[in-house]
Scaffold this active site. Structure first.
Site, PDB file in Angstrom:
ATOM      1  N   GLY A  82       0.779  -1.235   0.000  1.00 43.04           N
ATOM      2  CA  GLY A  82       0.000   0.000   0.000  1.00 43.04           C
ATOM      3  C   GLY A  82       0.807   1.280   0.000  1.00 43.04           C
ATOM      4  O   GLY A  82       0.236   2.366   0.118  1.00 43.04           O
ATOM      5  N   TRP A  84       2.414   2.859  -2.415  1.00 50.42           N
ATOM      6  CA  TRP A  84       2.098   3.758  -3.532  1.00 50.42           C
ATOM      7  C   TRP A  84       0.740   4.408  -3.325  1.00 50.42           C
ATOM      8  O   TRP A  84       0.558   5.584  -3.641  1.00 50.42           O
ATOM      9  CB  TRP A  84       2.129   2.987  -4.847  1.00 50.42           C
ATOM     10  CG  TRP A  84       3.500   2.630  -5.329  1.00 50.42           C
ATOM     11  CD1 TRP A  84       4.656   2.655  -4.590  1.00 50.42           C
ATOM     12  CD2 TRP A  84       3.870   2.198  -6.634  1.00 50.42           C
ATOM     13  NE1 TRP A  84       5.716   2.261  -5.353  1.00 50.42           N
ATOM     14  CE2 TRP A  84       5.263   1.969  -6.621  1.00 50.42           C
ATOM     15  CE3 TRP A  84       3.163   1.973  -7.802  1.00 50.42           C
ATOM     16  CZ2 TRP A  84       5.958   1.526  -7.751  1.00 50.42           C
ATOM     17  CZ3 TRP A  84       3.850   1.530  -8.930  1.00 50.42           C
ATOM     18  CH2 TRP A  84       5.229   1.312  -8.904  1.00 50.42           C
ATOM     19  N   ASP A 100      -4.628  -6.288  -5.710  1.00 52.92           N
ATOM     20  CA  ASP A 100      -3.538  -7.213  -5.412  1.00 52.92           C
ATOM     21  C   ASP A 100      -4.128  -8.550  -4.997  1.00 52.92           C
ATOM     22  O   ASP A 100      -5.246  -8.609  -4.465  1.00 52.92           O
ATOM     23  CB  ASP A 100      -2.639  -6.669  -4.292  1.00 52.92           C
ATOM     24  CG  ASP A 100      -1.231  -7.248  -4.366  1.00 52.92           C
ATOM     25  OD1 ASP A 100      -0.306  -6.516  -4.780  1.00 52.92           O
ATOM     26  OD2 ASP A 100      -1.050  -8.443  -4.042  1.00 52.92           O
ATOM     27  N   ASP A 116      -7.175 -11.266  -8.464  1.00 54.45           N
ATOM     28  CA  ASP A 116      -6.152 -11.510  -9.472  1.00 54.45           C
ATOM     29  C   ASP A 116      -6.434 -10.575 -10.645  1.00 54.45           C
ATOM     30  O   ASP A 116      -7.499 -10.652 -11.263  1.00 54.45           O
ATOM     31  CB  ASP A 116      -6.219 -12.971  -9.917  1.00 54.45           C
ATOM     32  CG  ASP A 116      -5.137 -13.338 -10.928  1.00 54.45           C
ATOM     33  OD1 ASP A 116      -4.468 -12.427 -11.464  1.00 54.45           O
ATOM     34  OD2 ASP A 116      -4.965 -14.543 -11.176  1.00 54.45           O
ATOM     35  N   ASP A 140       3.269  -2.283  -9.978  1.00 54.12           N
ATOM     36  CA  ASP A 140       4.371  -2.845  -9.201  1.00 54.12           C
ATOM     37  C   ASP A 140       4.134  -4.347  -9.045  1.00 54.12           C
ATOM     38  O   ASP A 140       4.528  -4.948  -8.059  1.00 54.12           O
ATOM     39  CB  ASP A 140       4.454  -2.156  -7.832  1.00 54.12           C
ATOM     40  CG  ASP A 140       5.781  -2.391  -7.132  1.00 54.12           C
ATOM     41  OD1 ASP A 140       6.749  -2.795  -7.813  1.00 54.12           O
ATOM     42  OD2 ASP A 140       5.859  -2.195  -5.907  1.00 54.12           O
ATOM     43  N   LYS A 180       7.349  -1.087 -12.766  1.00 51.81           N
ATOM     44  CA  LYS A 180       8.658  -1.560 -12.323  1.00 51.81           C
ATOM     45  C   LYS A 180       9.187  -2.575 -13.317  1.00 51.81           C
ATOM     46  O   LYS A 180       8.459  -3.452 -13.775  1.00 51.81           O
ATOM     47  CB  LYS A 180       8.565  -2.193 -10.936  1.00 51.81           C
ATOM     48  CG  LYS A 180       9.913  -2.675 -10.405  1.00 51.81           C
ATOM     49  CD  LYS A 180       9.835  -3.087  -8.954  1.00 51.81           C
ATOM     50  CE  LYS A 180       9.035  -4.361  -8.744  1.00 51.81           C
ATOM     51  NZ  LYS A 180       9.040  -4.780  -7.327  1.00 51.81           N
TER      52      LYS A 180
END
Length: 226
Positions: A82, A84, A100, A116, A140, A180
């Site tokens: 959490g 971000w 997530d 998912d 991320d 990322k």
């Protein structure tokens, strides 16, 4: 708090903390724990109440590109734990949705889905909660690793591609995508794809990324449309 060794330190500088090896802890786990304890960004995150040092990575990106602002709509893929979300909402974003596989403690006023992202039901749900097309999609996401470097890297690249495809599908004109990634490897194809749809695509390495890490961030700005 880890106490310094008896006898003080060398020239007044604190020596890196060392942990006694615990039963069942592998050498790599031991090294990771010691690195976390001695890392200044991890310590700063704990002191300021951020859930991870990653909050400082996205803050550096935002310092340069000014994505987080009042009125912006943001989607955070792979949002656990959490950090971000915390940084985005702290900087004025009120319309934000995170997703997530792992449970994430609430970050007001964000909507958080424990799903998912590759589930076909997930993207429509995120857009419904967001109330419209996003200005920014940030990712991320990380796969479950198997310990084989090439396989793990391909899985990471696969998630970047999934995130990029989603961003291209849903972003507003002029929007942005941040993900990322890691230097080298198989990212050339996804970068080429992004360059078709964004006016600028660059690599950005925040100071909060460890110097010995190949971690970088893909930053694509100026979405031109599908």
């Amino acid at each position: 708090m880890v106490k310094p060794p008896a006898g003080g330190n060398d020239g007044g500088r604190a020596k890196p903390a060392r942990l006694k090896t615990a039963f069942g802890r592998t050498p790599s786990q031991q090294a990771w724990l010691e690195r976390q304890i001695n890392d200044p960004f991890s310590a700063k995150a704990r002191a300021l109440g951020y859930r991870s040092r990653a909050a400082f990575k996205i803050s550096e990106i935002d310092d340069k590109y000014r994505f987080f602002k009042k009125g912006a709509k943001v989607i955070d893929l792979g949002c656990a734990p959490g950090g971000w979300l915390q940084m985005a909402t702290e900087r004025g974003v009120t319309d934000i949705v995170g997703v997530d596989l792992l449970p994430v403690d609430p970050v007001a006023p964000a909507h958080i889905l424990e799903m998912d992202f590759t589930d076909p039901a997930c993207p429509p749900k995120m857009l419904e909660l967001l109330g419209g097309a996003p200005d920014l999609v940030m990712s991320d996401m990380a796969p479950n690793t198997v310990g084989h470097r090439e396989t793990d890297h391909l899985r990471i690249v696969g998630l970047i591609e999934i995130g990029a495809d989603f961003a291209i599908e849903v972003l507003k004109p002029g929007g942005a995508f941040v993900a990322k990634a890691f230097q080298g490897g198989e990212t050339a194809a996804v970068i080429a794809q992004l360059k078709k749809h964004f006016t600028k695509v660059v690599h950005f390495k925040p100071k909060a990324s460890r110097s010995d890490s190949s971690e970088v961030f893909l930053v694509a700005t100026g979405f031109k449309g599908r």
